[in-house]
Design an enzyme around this catalytic site. Structure first.
Site, PDB file in Angstrom:
ATOM      1  N   HIS A   1       6.414 -33.962 -43.348  1.00 34.16           N
ATOM      2  CA  HIS A   1       5.190 -34.509 -43.523  1.00 34.16           C
ATOM      3  C   HIS A   1       4.278 -33.624 -44.745  1.00 34.16           C
ATOM      4  O   HIS A   1       4.919 -33.128 -45.243  1.00 34.16           O
ATOM      5  CB  HIS A   1       4.328 -34.608 -42.112  1.00 34.16           C
ATOM      6  CG  HIS A   1       4.916 -35.112 -40.998  1.00 34.16           C
ATOM      7  ND1 HIS A   1       5.290 -36.558 -40.919  1.00 34.16           N
ATOM      8  CD2 HIS A   1       5.636 -34.630 -40.001  1.00 34.16           C
ATOM      9  CE1 HIS A   1       5.783 -36.766 -39.914  1.00 34.16           C
ATOM     10  NE2 HIS A   1       6.151 -35.799 -39.418  1.00 34.16           N
TER      11      HIS A   1
ATOM     12  N   GLU B   1       1.359 -30.823 -36.890  1.00 34.53           N
ATOM     13  CA  GLU B   1       2.735 -30.784 -37.119  1.00 34.53           C
ATOM     14  C   GLU B   1       3.174 -30.121 -38.365  1.00 34.53           C
ATOM     15  O   GLU B   1       4.013 -29.393 -38.614  1.00 34.53           O
ATOM     16  CB  GLU B   1       3.415 -31.988 -36.573  1.00 34.53           C
ATOM     17  CG  GLU B   1       4.934 -31.931 -36.671  1.00 34.53           C
ATOM     18  CD  GLU B   1       5.812 -33.307 -36.825  1.00 34.53           C
ATOM     19  OE1 GLU B   1       5.026 -34.300 -36.586  1.00 34.53           O
ATOM     20  OE2 GLU B   1       6.901 -33.116 -37.494  1.00 34.53           O
TER      21      GLU B   1
ATOM     22  N   HIS C   1      10.667 -30.666 -38.077  1.00 35.43           N
ATOM     23  CA  HIS C   1       9.573 -31.419 -37.549  1.00 35.43           C
ATOM     24  C   HIS C   1       9.448 -30.873 -36.187  1.00 35.43           C
ATOM     25  O   HIS C   1      10.232 -30.203 -35.601  1.00 35.43           O
ATOM     26  CB  HIS C   1      10.158 -32.831 -37.333  1.00 35.43           C
ATOM     27  CG  HIS C   1      10.206 -33.656 -38.605  1.00 35.43           C
ATOM     28  ND1 HIS C   1       9.103 -34.493 -38.882  1.00 35.43           N
ATOM     29  CD2 HIS C   1      10.817 -33.745 -39.580  1.00 35.43           C
ATOM     30  CE1 HIS C   1       9.421 -35.002 -40.064  1.00 35.43           C
ATOM     31  NE2 HIS C   1      10.487 -34.548 -40.692  1.00 35.43           N
TER      32      HIS C   1
ATOM     33  N   GLU D   1      13.783 -31.692 -34.363  1.00 35.11           N
ATOM     34  CA  GLU D   1      12.575 -31.783 -33.644  1.00 35.11           C
ATOM     35  C   GLU D   1      12.309 -30.533 -32.776  1.00 35.11           C
ATOM     36  O   GLU D   1      12.874 -30.553 -31.818  1.00 35.11           O
ATOM     37  CB  GLU D   1      12.382 -32.883 -32.596  1.00 35.11           C
ATOM     38  CG  GLU D   1      12.556 -34.346 -33.549  1.00 35.11           C
ATOM     39  CD  GLU D   1      11.237 -34.661 -34.118  1.00 35.11           C
ATOM     40  OE1 GLU D   1      10.030 -34.051 -34.218  1.00 35.11           O
ATOM     41  OE2 GLU D   1      11.098 -35.864 -34.826  1.00 35.11           O
TER      42      GLU D   1
HETATM   43 ZN    ZN Z   1       7.586 -35.140 -37.781  1.00 37.87          ZN
END
Ligand code: ZN
Length: 215
Positions: free
Chosen positions: A12, A46, A101, A180
Site C-alpha cells: 500500500h 496497515e 501486509h 499477511e
Molecule cells: Zn495489504
C-alpha cells in the site's frame, strides 16, 4: 547474504487517493486497481505497519550483507501501482521478493499470519515451486521466532495460501511471497503489530528464513 538481492515491498501507500482506483494489469488475464488503501485498526494504518516492519527488515538484511531494493521509498506519498511494483522487482533481478501486509478480517476470532503465493506466475512452474519452498522456510522461521500463530481462518492450518489474483506475485519472474503479518481487526494481533519488539522478531525470522532458503 553478500551478493544476494532481496526486494522488500511494504504494501500500500502512505496516501491513498481515488486516482489509485484506475485499473492496471494484474496478470493471469485480470486487471485490478492500481492500489488499495489497505486496512487499519485503532488508528494504526496497515501501510504504516508495513512500512515500520519493512524498515526493520531492510536494516537487518543490509547488516547481513544483502542488497535490498524497496518498492516505495517512504510512507508519505502515493507509491507505485501493483504492476509497477512487479516491474521494479523484475528489474532488480533479485533472489526473492518479500511483500509485507497485514490483514483486515472481521470474522470473530480470526487471527494469525499467512503467506500468499501465486499459482499463476509469469515466471512459470519452477518459480512457483521456489516460491512455495520460500514460504515454507519463512513460515517455519516465524513459527520458531514469534508469538503470532498461523492463521486460524485461511490456509487450513498450514500458514500458506495459493491465489491467482495477486498482481505483485503473478507478474514476477523470480520467487516471491506476500506475508499477511496477522489480522489488524483482532485485538491480540494488533497488540503484537504495535510492538517494536514483535516487529523486530518478525524481521529476524524473515531474515533467518531467507538465509536458510538461499543455502
Ligand atoms: Zn495489504
Amino acid at each position: 547474504m553478500a551478493g544476494r538481492t532481496i526486494v522488500v515491498d511494504p504494501g500500500h501507500n502512505g496516501v491513498w487517493t481515488t486516482a489509485l482506483n484506475r485499473q492496471v494489469p494484474a496478470g493471469n488475464g485480470r486487471t485490478k486497481p492500481c492500489n488499495s488503501s489497505g486496512t487499519a485498526a485503532g488508528r494504526y494504518a496497515e501501510h504504516a505497519f508495513n512500512w515500520d516492519l519493512a524498515s526493520v527488515l531492510v536494516t537487518q538484511l543490509r547488516d547481513l550483507g544483502a542488497k535490498v531494493v524497496l518498492t516505495r521509498s517512504n510512507d508519505h506519498g502515493s507509491g507505485p501501482c501493483v504492476n509497477i511494483r512487479a516491474q521494479i522487482t523484475n528489474d532488480a533481478k533479485p533472489d526473492a521478493l518479500v511483500s509485507l501486509h497485514a490483514d483486515g478480517n472481521l470474522a470473530k476470532g480470526a487471527r494469525g499470519y499467512h503467506f500468499i503465493i501465486s499459482s499463476t506466475m509469469v515466471g512459470g512452474s519452477a518459480v512457483e515451486r521456489q516460491s512455495r519452498a520460500l514460504a515454507t522456510q519463512l513460515r517455519n522461521a516465524l513459527d520458531d521466532g514469534t508469538d503470532l500463530p498461523r492463521s486460524t481462518y485461511i490456509g487450513g492450518g498450514t500458514g500458506i495460501h495459493a491465489r491467482t489474483d495477486i498482481a505483485g506475485l503473478n507478474l514476477i519472474r523470480v520467487p516471491g511471497v506476500m506475508l499477511e503479518v496477522g489480522n489488524m481487526r483482532n485485538a491480540a494481533d494488533l497488540a503484537l503489530q504495535r510492538s517494536p519488539a514483535f516487529r523486530k522478531a518478525v524481521a529476524t525470522s524473515i531474515a533467518k528464513g531467507l538465509v536458510r532458503w538461499l543455502d
